[in-house]
Design a protein around this motif. Sequence first.
Motif, PDB file in Angstrom:
ATOM      1  N   VAL A  60       1.267   9.403   4.862  1.00  0.00           N
ATOM      2  CA  VAL A  60       1.258  10.370   3.321  1.00  0.00           C
ATOM      3  C   VAL A  60      -0.459  10.383   3.605  1.00  0.00           C
ATOM      4  O   VAL A  60      -1.035  10.156   3.943  1.00  0.00           O
ATOM      5  N   PRO A  61      -0.594  11.962   2.413  1.00  0.00           N
ATOM      6  CA  PRO A  61      -1.835  12.101   2.280  1.00  0.00           C
ATOM      7  C   PRO A  61      -2.398  10.859   1.576  1.00  0.00           C
ATOM      8  O   PRO A  61      -1.861  10.344   0.314  1.00  0.00           O
ATOM      9  N   ASP A  62      -3.962  10.879   1.946  1.00  0.00           N
ATOM     10  CA  ASP A  62      -4.980   9.813   0.858  1.00  0.00           C
ATOM     11  C   ASP A  62      -4.880  11.536  -0.386  1.00  0.00           C
ATOM     12  O   ASP A  62      -4.558  12.740  -0.310  1.00  0.00           O
ATOM     13  N   ARG A  63      -6.192  10.602  -0.884  1.00  0.00           N
ATOM     14  CA  ARG A  63      -6.872  11.708  -1.928  1.00  0.00           C
ATOM     15  C   ARG A  63      -7.679  13.292  -1.497  1.00  0.00           C
ATOM     16  O   ARG A  63      -7.441  14.034  -2.179  1.00  0.00           O
ATOM     17  N   HIS A  64      -7.854  13.084   0.006  1.00  0.00           N
ATOM     18  CA  HIS A  64      -8.777  14.143  -0.215  1.00  0.00           C
ATOM     19  C   HIS A  64      -7.233  15.186   1.128  1.00  0.00           C
ATOM     20  O   HIS A  64      -7.511  15.715   1.606  1.00  0.00           O
ATOM     21  N   GLY A  65      -6.372  14.680   0.682  1.00  0.00           N
ATOM     22  CA  GLY A  65      -4.859  15.349   1.396  1.00  0.00           C
ATOM     23  C   GLY A  65      -5.069  15.527   2.916  1.00  0.00           C
ATOM     24  O   GLY A  65      -3.984  15.579   3.622  1.00  0.00           O
ATOM     25  N   ALA A 202      -4.139   1.673   3.394  1.00  0.00           N
ATOM     26  CA  ALA A 202      -5.310   2.462   3.361  1.00  0.00           C
ATOM     27  C   ALA A 202      -5.573   2.976   4.663  1.00  0.00           C
ATOM     28  O   ALA A 202      -5.959   3.986   5.342  1.00  0.00           O
ATOM     29  N   GLY A 203      -4.117   2.938   5.571  1.00  0.00           N
ATOM     30  CA  GLY A 203      -3.542   3.124   6.989  1.00  0.00           C
ATOM     31  C   GLY A 203      -3.297   2.111   7.433  1.00  0.00           C
ATOM     32  O   GLY A 203      -4.127   1.176   7.779  1.00  0.00           O
ATOM     33  N   GLU A 204      -2.580   2.660   8.772  1.00  0.00           N
ATOM     34  CA  GLU A 204      -1.779   1.127   9.547  1.00  0.00           C
ATOM     35  C   GLU A 204      -3.265   0.964  10.486  1.00  0.00           C
ATOM     36  O   GLU A 204      -4.058   1.628  11.118  1.00  0.00           O
ATOM     37  N   GLY A 205      -3.621  -0.462  10.495  1.00  0.00           N
ATOM     38  CA  GLY A 205      -5.007  -0.683  10.950  1.00  0.00           C
ATOM     39  C   GLY A 205      -5.696  -0.590  10.246  1.00  0.00           C
ATOM     40  O   GLY A 205      -7.195  -0.859  11.224  1.00  0.00           O
ATOM     41  N   SER A 291      -9.698   2.763  -1.763  1.00  0.00           N
ATOM     42  CA  SER A 291     -10.459   3.239  -1.516  1.00  0.00           C
ATOM     43  C   SER A 291      -9.458   4.814  -0.066  1.00  0.00           C
ATOM     44  O   SER A 291     -10.526   5.389  -0.357  1.00  0.00           O
ATOM     45  N   SER A 292      -8.838   4.752  -0.214  1.00  0.00           N
ATOM     46  CA  SER A 292      -7.820   5.939   0.095  1.00  0.00           C
ATOM     47  C   SER A 292      -7.672   7.077  -1.461  1.00  0.00           C
ATOM     48  O   SER A 292      -6.854   8.485  -1.082  1.00  0.00           O
ATOM     49  N   GLY A 293      -7.019   6.090  -2.379  1.00  0.00           N
ATOM     50  CA  GLY A 293      -6.579   6.708  -3.553  1.00  0.00           C
ATOM     51  C   GLY A 293      -4.892   6.736  -3.436  1.00  0.00           C
ATOM     52  O   GLY A 293      -3.974   7.132  -3.797  1.00  0.00           O
ATOM     53  N   ARG A 294      -4.344   6.431  -2.543  1.00  0.00           N
ATOM     54  CA  ARG A 294      -3.039   6.459  -2.082  1.00  0.00           C
ATOM     55  C   ARG A 294      -1.832   5.700  -3.020  1.00  0.00           C
ATOM     56  O   ARG A 294      -3.109   4.096  -3.207  1.00  0.00           O
ATOM     57  N   THR A 360      23.301   0.388  -3.016  1.00  0.00           N
ATOM     58  CA  THR A 360      22.878  -0.002  -4.051  1.00  0.00           C
ATOM     59  C   THR A 360      21.391   1.177  -3.608  1.00  0.00           C
ATOM     60  O   THR A 360      22.168   1.534  -2.369  1.00  0.00           O
ATOM     61  N   THR A 361      20.169   0.972  -4.225  1.00  0.00           N
ATOM     62  CA  THR A 361      19.608   2.077  -3.927  1.00  0.00           C
ATOM     63  C   THR A 361      17.641   1.846  -4.422  1.00  0.00           C
ATOM     64  O   THR A 361      17.438   0.703  -5.314  1.00  0.00           O
ATOM     65  N   THR A 362      16.640   2.019  -3.408  1.00  0.00           N
ATOM     66  CA  THR A 362      16.012   1.611  -4.150  1.00  0.00           C
ATOM     67  C   THR A 362      14.601   3.433  -3.460  1.00  0.00           C
ATOM     68  O   THR A 362      15.217   3.829  -2.282  1.00  0.00           O
ATOM     69  N   VAL A 363      13.569   3.222  -4.026  1.00  0.00           N
ATOM     70  CA  VAL A 363      12.845   4.683  -3.596  1.00  0.00           C
ATOM     71  C   VAL A 363      11.630   4.816  -3.869  1.00  0.00           C
ATOM     72  O   VAL A 363      11.047   3.847  -4.094  1.00  0.00           O
ATOM     73  N   HIS A 364      10.982   5.162  -3.131  1.00  0.00           N
ATOM     74  CA  HIS A 364       9.387   5.076  -2.950  1.00  0.00           C
ATOM     75  C   HIS A 364       9.191   6.034  -2.918  1.00  0.00           C
ATOM     76  O   HIS A 364       9.447   7.120  -2.323  1.00  0.00           O
ATOM     77  N   SER A 365       8.308   5.856  -3.792  1.00  0.00           N
ATOM     78  CA  SER A 365       7.765   7.456  -4.551  1.00  0.00           C
ATOM     79  C   SER A 365       6.102   7.399  -3.902  1.00  0.00           C
ATOM     80  O   SER A 365       5.663   6.289  -4.409  1.00  0.00           O
ATOM     81  N   PHE A 366       5.630   8.202  -3.338  1.00  0.00           N
ATOM     82  CA  PHE A 366       3.850   8.472  -3.003  1.00  0.00           C
ATOM     83  C   PHE A 366       3.409   9.067  -4.078  1.00  0.00           C
ATOM     84  O   PHE A 366       3.430   9.980  -4.508  1.00  0.00           O
ATOM     85  N   GLY A 367       1.750   9.256  -3.966  1.00  0.00           N
ATOM     86  CA  GLY A 367       1.353   9.412  -4.919  1.00  0.00           C
ATOM     87  C   GLY A 367      -0.841   9.593  -4.482  1.00  0.00           C
ATOM     88  O   GLY A 367      -0.148   8.712  -3.919  1.00  0.00           O
ATOM     89  N   VAL A 368      -1.114   9.702  -5.169  1.00  0.00           N
ATOM     90  CA  VAL A 368      -3.150   9.725  -5.145  1.00  0.00           C
ATOM     91  C   VAL A 368      -3.039   9.851  -6.794  1.00  0.00           C
ATOM     92  O   VAL A 368      -2.964  10.240  -7.176  1.00  0.00           O
TER      93      VAL A 368
END
Length: 368
Positions: A60-65, A202-205, A291-294, A360-368
């Motif tokens: 997914v993108p961070d605050r800078h895309g 922040a990103g894997e690793g 740090s990333s805004g994610r 059952t249902t689960t939703v993961h919503s991503f943003g910045v």
Amino acid sequence: MGPRRETGGAPPLPPGGGTPVKNLFGRLADGSEIHRWSLENGGTRLNVLSYGGIVQSLEVPDRHGRHANVSLGFDTLEDYVARSPYFGALIGRYGNRVGRGRFTLDGQTHQVGVNDGVNSLHGGPEGFDRRVWDVEPFTEGSDVGLYLYRTSADGEMGYPGTLEVKVAYTLTEHGDWRIDYEATTDHVTVANLTSHVYWNLAGEGGGSILDHELEIAASRYTPVDSGLIPTGELADVSGTPFDFRRAKTVGQDIRIAHRQLLHAQGFDHNWVLDKGVTATPVAVATLRDPSSGRTLRVSTTEPGLQFYSGNFLDGTLVGTGGTVYRQGDGLCLETQAFPDSPNKPSFPSTVLRPGQTYRTTTVHSFGV
């Protein structure tokens, strides 16, 4: 001869998404082919393995895309088979722990596989995370996704009843990752399915998640004994390290000398969600990386949320980005029924009977 790797990195995807792309990822020791399915929609990119229904990466993108993979995982099938601590896996037949791997249904006692001391964890030694799933891609309107199917035979890992399982992984036009779980049985059994993605926004690793900010809409949690089995109590979070009703960093209270944190070497507990069981997903947790805004917002129909702070990552595993995973380098937010519910009549029931459908249902919503 052990499992071996067949292909390199994930294939490129057309901008804006499209039909999921299938590539050979590797072969198991018995020759079974394992495929990686790549899909993209709404700015989210997802790679899923037919082995264990594993989310190998989610970008997914961070605050800078700028995109980054925010889930921990491995580059090779061999690593998933030999040493994975459930990275990205689809968990069942019973997610989380069952005390001494034993429970009684309609007067009959069942012993299931134990793999966590004397207890059963995430379905036992050969749970759904270690099974090959049938995968079928789909598109529905502006959504794109995968159906994952398998039949869990009567007696598999000691669980009664033949369980027919269907799970849908959907990427919506807004980039949300939605999971819909469905199961039926021919004999009374228990069911509790979940997903075991380790998140690092922040990103894997990208280092520790202790600076991530977390909020959980829960006024109570289920304390555990030294074996991490719930005592049956629903304890108030007020005045404890378990109070995440207002956002705070994961690391703020993690080193407090609280007996529950000592049991788990950090957080590895079930939060009793204030909203309870609901017919449609309700937002219950928000995670943010400054740090990333994610941001990640988790919505679910389930009554519980297991927050695990990556306490047992010990520096022996190397992830997809080539870095070593150490304690606290990822966290899990597992939507679920409560641990050990088959042995706790006061907890919401996980019993499934013929003629009923587990949903059952689960939703993961991503943003910045």
